[in-house]
Scaffold this motif. Structure first.
Motif, PDB file in Angstrom:
ATOM      1  N   LYS A 122     -11.345   3.539   3.425  1.00 20.70           N
ATOM      2  CA  LYS A 122     -12.181   4.743   3.492  1.00 20.70           C
ATOM      3  C   LYS A 122     -11.916   5.555   2.224  1.00 20.70           C
ATOM      4  O   LYS A 122     -10.910   5.315   1.544  1.00 20.70           O
ATOM      5  CB  LYS A 122     -11.767   5.586   4.704  1.00 20.70           C
ATOM      6  CG  LYS A 122     -11.775   4.852   6.030  1.00 20.70           C
ATOM      7  CD  LYS A 122     -11.331   5.820   7.121  1.00 20.70           C
ATOM      8  CE  LYS A 122     -11.153   5.128   8.457  1.00 20.70           C
ATOM      9  NZ  LYS A 122     -10.862   6.049   9.532  1.00 20.70           N
ATOM     10  N   PRO A 123     -12.758   6.554   1.965  1.00 20.76           N
ATOM     11  CA  PRO A 123     -12.508   7.360   0.756  1.00 20.76           C
ATOM     12  C   PRO A 123     -11.127   8.027   0.789  1.00 20.76           C
ATOM     13  O   PRO A 123     -10.530   8.279  -0.263  1.00 20.76           O
ATOM     14  CB  PRO A 123     -13.621   8.413   0.795  1.00 20.76           C
ATOM     15  CG  PRO A 123     -14.685   7.815   1.669  1.00 20.76           C
ATOM     16  CD  PRO A 123     -13.998   6.924   2.662  1.00 20.76           C
ATOM     17  N   ASN A 124     -10.613   8.309   2.011  1.00 25.65           N
ATOM     18  CA  ASN A 124      -9.308   8.995   2.088  1.00 25.65           C
ATOM     19  C   ASN A 124      -8.136   8.025   2.285  1.00 25.65           C
ATOM     20  O   ASN A 124      -7.019   8.458   2.588  1.00 25.65           O
ATOM     21  CB  ASN A 124      -9.317  10.049   3.206  1.00 25.65           C
ATOM     22  CG  ASN A 124      -9.572   9.443   4.581  1.00 25.65           C
ATOM     23  OD1 ASN A 124     -10.059   8.304   4.674  1.00 25.65           O
ATOM     24  ND2 ASN A 124      -9.254  10.164   5.643  1.00 25.65           N
ATOM     25  N   THR A 125      -8.367   6.712   2.123  1.00 23.80           N
ATOM     26  CA  THR A 125      -7.258   5.750   2.232  1.00 23.80           C
ATOM     27  C   THR A 125      -6.353   5.908   1.014  1.00 23.80           C
ATOM     28  O   THR A 125      -6.824   5.876  -0.119  1.00 23.80           O
ATOM     29  CB  THR A 125      -7.805   4.300   2.302  1.00 23.80           C
ATOM     30  OG1 THR A 125      -8.710   4.220   3.395  1.00 23.80           O
ATOM     31  CG2 THR A 125      -6.669   3.300   2.497  1.00 23.80           C
ATOM     32  N   LYS A 126      -5.048   6.051   1.274  1.00 27.45           N
ATOM     33  CA  LYS A 126      -4.114   6.333   0.169  1.00 27.45           C
ATOM     34  C   LYS A 126      -3.080   5.243  -0.042  1.00 27.45           C
ATOM     35  O   LYS A 126      -2.392   5.229  -1.064  1.00 27.45           O
ATOM     36  CB  LYS A 126      -3.394   7.671   0.413  1.00 27.45           C
ATOM     37  CG  LYS A 126      -4.306   8.881   0.494  1.00 27.45           C
ATOM     38  CD  LYS A 126      -4.969   9.182  -0.835  1.00 27.45           C
ATOM     39  CE  LYS A 126      -6.052  10.223  -0.733  1.00 27.45           C
ATOM     40  NZ  LYS A 126      -5.581  11.568  -0.564  1.00 27.45           N
ATOM     41  N   VAL A 127      -2.907   4.351   0.928  1.00 27.39           N
ATOM     42  CA  VAL A 127      -1.854   3.354   0.762  1.00 27.39           C
ATOM     43  C   VAL A 127      -2.056   2.199   1.739  1.00 27.39           C
ATOM     44  O   VAL A 127      -2.691   2.364   2.793  1.00 27.39           O
ATOM     45  CB  VAL A 127      -0.452   4.028   0.921  1.00 27.39           C
ATOM     46  CG1 VAL A 127      -0.188   4.496   2.331  1.00 27.39           C
ATOM     47  CG2 VAL A 127       0.681   3.124   0.478  1.00 27.39           C
ATOM     48  N   VAL A 128      -1.528   1.036   1.351  1.00 31.31           N
ATOM     49  CA  VAL A 128      -1.553  -0.157   2.219  1.00 31.31           C
ATOM     50  C   VAL A 128      -0.098  -0.571   2.445  1.00 31.31           C
ATOM     51  O   VAL A 128       0.730  -0.472   1.522  1.00 31.31           O
ATOM     52  CB  VAL A 128      -2.355  -1.302   1.555  1.00 31.31           C
ATOM     53  CG1 VAL A 128      -2.313  -2.560   2.401  1.00 31.31           C
ATOM     54  CG2 VAL A 128      -3.797  -0.872   1.314  1.00 31.31           C
ATOM     55  N   PHE A 129       0.210  -1.037   3.659  1.00 28.59           N
ATOM     56  CA  PHE A 129       1.616  -1.317   4.019  1.00 28.59           C
ATOM     57  C   PHE A 129       1.740  -2.622   4.795  1.00 28.59           C
ATOM     58  O   PHE A 129       0.954  -2.909   5.692  1.00 28.59           O
ATOM     59  CB  PHE A 129       2.133  -0.165   4.895  1.00 28.59           C
ATOM     60  CG  PHE A 129       3.583  -0.295   5.287  1.00 28.59           C
ATOM     61  CD1 PHE A 129       4.580   0.350   4.573  1.00 28.59           C
ATOM     62  CD2 PHE A 129       3.951  -1.075   6.384  1.00 28.59           C
ATOM     63  CE1 PHE A 129       5.927   0.219   4.934  1.00 28.59           C
ATOM     64  CE2 PHE A 129       5.288  -1.208   6.756  1.00 28.59           C
ATOM     65  CZ  PHE A 129       6.273  -0.562   6.025  1.00 28.59           C
ATOM     66  N   GLY A 130       2.776  -3.413   4.460  1.00 28.44           N
ATOM     67  CA  GLY A 130       3.091  -4.626   5.229  1.00 28.44           C
ATOM     68  C   GLY A 130       4.553  -5.009   5.055  1.00 28.44           C
ATOM     69  O   GLY A 130       5.256  -4.430   4.210  1.00 28.44           O
ATOM     70  N   GLU A 131       5.020  -5.975   5.840  1.00 29.71           N
ATOM     71  CA  GLU A 131       6.406  -6.470   5.735  1.00 29.71           C
ATOM     72  C   GLU A 131       6.376  -7.900   5.186  1.00 29.71           C
ATOM     73  O   GLU A 131       5.618  -8.733   5.700  1.00 29.71           O
ATOM     74  CB  GLU A 131       7.078  -6.491   7.122  1.00 29.71           C
ATOM     75  CG  GLU A 131       7.354  -5.109   7.669  1.00 29.71           C
ATOM     76  CD  GLU A 131       7.884  -5.111   9.115  1.00 29.71           C
ATOM     77  OE1 GLU A 131       8.101  -6.194   9.698  1.00 29.71           O
ATOM     78  OE2 GLU A 131       8.065  -4.005   9.647  1.00 29.71           O
ATOM     79  N   THR A 132       7.218  -8.207   4.217  1.00 30.28           N
ATOM     80  CA  THR A 132       7.240  -9.547   3.612  1.00 30.28           C
ATOM     81  C   THR A 132       7.353 -10.608   4.708  1.00 30.28           C
ATOM     82  O   THR A 132       6.577 -11.566   4.755  1.00 30.28           O
ATOM     83  CB  THR A 132       8.452  -9.702   2.657  1.00 30.28           C
ATOM     84  OG1 THR A 132       8.531  -8.568   1.828  1.00 30.28           O
ATOM     85  CG2 THR A 132       8.335 -10.960   1.818  1.00 30.28           C
ATOM     86  N   ILE A 133       8.362 -10.443   5.562  1.00 28.00           N
ATOM     87  CA  ILE A 133       8.491 -11.286   6.765  1.00 28.00           C
ATOM     88  C   ILE A 133       8.520 -10.302   7.926  1.00 28.00           C
ATOM     89  O   ILE A 133       9.353  -9.391   7.955  1.00 28.00           O
ATOM     90  CB  ILE A 133       9.793 -12.110   6.755  1.00 28.00           C
ATOM     91  CG1 ILE A 133       9.899 -12.937   5.474  1.00 28.00           C
ATOM     92  CG2 ILE A 133       9.869 -13.004   7.994  1.00 28.00           C
ATOM     93  CD1 ILE A 133      11.266 -13.603   5.297  1.00 28.00           C
ATOM     94  N   THR A 134       7.599 -10.477   8.863  1.00 19.93           N
ATOM     95  CA  THR A 134       7.428  -9.451   9.878  1.00 19.93           C
ATOM     96  C   THR A 134       8.492  -9.560  10.973  1.00 19.93           C
ATOM     97  O   THR A 134       8.933 -10.643  11.329  1.00 19.93           O
ATOM     98  CB  THR A 134       6.026  -9.554  10.506  1.00 19.93           C
ATOM     99  OG1 THR A 134       5.913 -10.831  11.144  1.00 19.93           O
ATOM    100  CG2 THR A 134       4.939  -9.440   9.461  1.00 19.93           C
ATOM    101  N   ASN A 135       8.864  -8.393  11.479  1.00 24.01           N
ATOM    102  CA  ASN A 135       9.824  -8.289  12.574  1.00 24.01           C
ATOM    103  C   ASN A 135       9.064  -7.883  13.837  1.00 24.01           C
ATOM    104  O   ASN A 135       8.459  -6.817  13.846  1.00 24.01           O
ATOM    105  CB  ASN A 135      10.872  -7.217  12.217  1.00 24.01           C
ATOM    106  CG  ASN A 135      11.899  -7.016  13.310  1.00 24.01           C
ATOM    107  OD1 ASN A 135      11.930  -7.743  14.289  1.00 24.01           O
ATOM    108  ND2 ASN A 135      12.744  -6.008  13.150  1.00 24.01           N
TER     109      ASN A 135
END
Ligand SMILES: Cc1ncc(COP(=O)(O)O)c(C=O)c1O
Length: 423
Positions: free
Chosen positions: A141-154
């Motif tokens: 969206k226009p107000n999206t500021k960051v994307v986040f994930g875990e290299t290997i998920t827990n």
């Protein structure tokens, strides 16, 4: 220096006559001779220590070691992994902003983003990280500021496609934050694949002995805040609480960490104690050796479970037929981590009987330290989540998380085997 040498040598660099071992600066405060000297520190016009809530030499040495291991330009320690993820996001998001996070992340981070940040006016869209790029692109969206994930998920031990998400984030003018807790920089360095900021719960493999809760944020220095100035006013417009400093202009590549230290740490105070940083440094010195052993043992255990008639399924990215093996070969060529997930045929009752029958593999909330341990997330870490949320996060109700330690692999397998005989 190669990563093994950085584990041992990076960080504390004693000068002539100084202690070889990292000293613990057990002091809240630091002395100056004139009020002018002290004043310059408060104006961020001079560098130096004045109060441990903001900076401490022991912490800074350990942050510098992790920074070198990740290949970043600046880093800071925090009191916990939770604080690291909170600061990492809150440093560039404020009320009215939006972030995109993989739904397959640690339950505590899921709650932080989905519940606590929401109360602060920051909205999070959780996504299936395996969706194709075109589908994911529609969620910005226009107000999206960051994307986040875990290299290997827990706890699902899925591998996050860092390059795919870095491409997506950058094509929308936002940075990618990767929580690299499970892989550690020994097995994956997300900056090499385009991530901009890396976080850690140092509580896990980095400390490695379940002694000290802690966190770390590392900045690659690669994201150009000024090129996206309208999105990140906190970094690109004057900070009134520091006499109008514009972080991105004054501190260049160190702007993000400088702001997080001088503004968030000043105001929110989630510091790691120097004593904990000292323990963490000792853990880091053997991280490369432990990660190798964790991976060897976990692969042996995964193969054993795969051939066990009581086991319904096993997830471990280093297994050749695992769904994430191709991604693991790319991002984790030397092995992933010691954590694996599996399900026992039958269901909840059998799972509980099995876990209660284990001898030295103990039931603990913790994960990723020297001792083998086990947990049933649906009953423990993820119990706040509804069944729908669990399924969305890929956490099957029968999922058992086994954190394989650095004991002898045959002994670990023998303990599992005797517990299987009880069900
Ligand atoms: C991947 C990951 N990130 C963050 C955290 C939170 O870290 P801490 O427990 O140090 O606050 C955890 C804790 O298990 C985790 O596994």
């Amino acid at each position: 220096m190669n990563i093994e040498t950085k584990c041992v040598q990076a960080g504390w660099q004693p000068k002539k006559g100084e202690p070889r071992e990292l000293p613990i600066y057990q002091s809240t405060t630091f002395k100056y001779d004139t009020s002018e000297e002290m004043g310059k520190l408060f104006d961020l016009e001079a560098e130096g220590y004045f109060y441990t809530r903001l900076q401490n030499p022991t912490n800074d040495s350990v942050a510098a070691k992790i920074c070198a291991m990740e290949g970043g330009v600046a880093a800071m320690l925090t009191s916990s992994g939770q604080a690291a993820n909170f600061f990492a996001v809150f440093n560039i998001c404020e009320a009215g902003d939006h972030l995109i996070a993989s739904s397959s992340i640690y339950g505590g981070t899921y709650n932080l983003f989905g519940t606590t940040l929401k109360k602060m006016g920051i909205e999070c869209t959780f996504v299936d990280q395996n969706l194709p790029e075109e589908e994911l692109a529609k969620l910005f969206k226009p107000n999206t500021k960051v994307v986040f994930g875990e290299t290997i998920t827990n706890p699902t031990v899925s591998v996050f496609d860092i390059e795919k998400f870095a491409r997506l984030a950058h094509s929308h003018g936002v940075p990618l934050i990767v929580d690299n807790t499970f892989a550690t920089p020994v097995n994956c360095r997300p900056f090499e694949f385009g991530a901009d900021i890396v976080t850690h719960s140092t509580t896990k493999y980095m400390d490695g002995h379940a002694t000290a809760v802690g966190g770390c944020i590392v900045d690659s220095g690669n994201f150009d805040w000024l090129a996206h100035a309208d999105k990140y006013p906190g970094l690109t417009t004057p900070d009134d609480s520091y006499h109008g400093i514009v972080y991105a202009e004054r501190f260049g590549k160190a702007a993000y960490i400088t702001k997080a230290t001088s503004q968030l740490m000043r105001d929110l105070g989630a510091i790691q104690s120097p004593q904990h940083a000292y323990y963490l440094n000792i853990g880091l010195e053997s991280l490369h050796l432990r990660m190798k052993k964790h991976c060897e043992n976990a692969l042996a255990v995964a193969k054993y479970l795969k051939n066990n008639e009581n086991v319904a399924w096993v997830s471990y990215p280093d297994l050749e037929d695992d769904k994430y093996h191709e991604l693991a070969k790319k991002y984790l060529p030397n092995g992933s981590c010691g954590v694996l997930a599996f399900g026992i045929k039958g269901g909840r009752e059998e799972s509980i009987k099995f876990m209660d029958s284990l001898k030295f593999i103990t039931i603990v909330t913790h994960v990723a330290d020297a001792r083998s341990c086990i947990l049933h997330p649906a009953s423990h870490t993820h119990r706040q989540m509804t069944d729908e949320q669990l399924i969305e996060a890929g956490v099957a109700p029968d999922l058992i998380r086994l954190s394989v330690g650095i004991e002898n692999a045959d002994d670990i397998i023998a303990d599992l085997a005797q517990a299987f005989e009880k069900i």
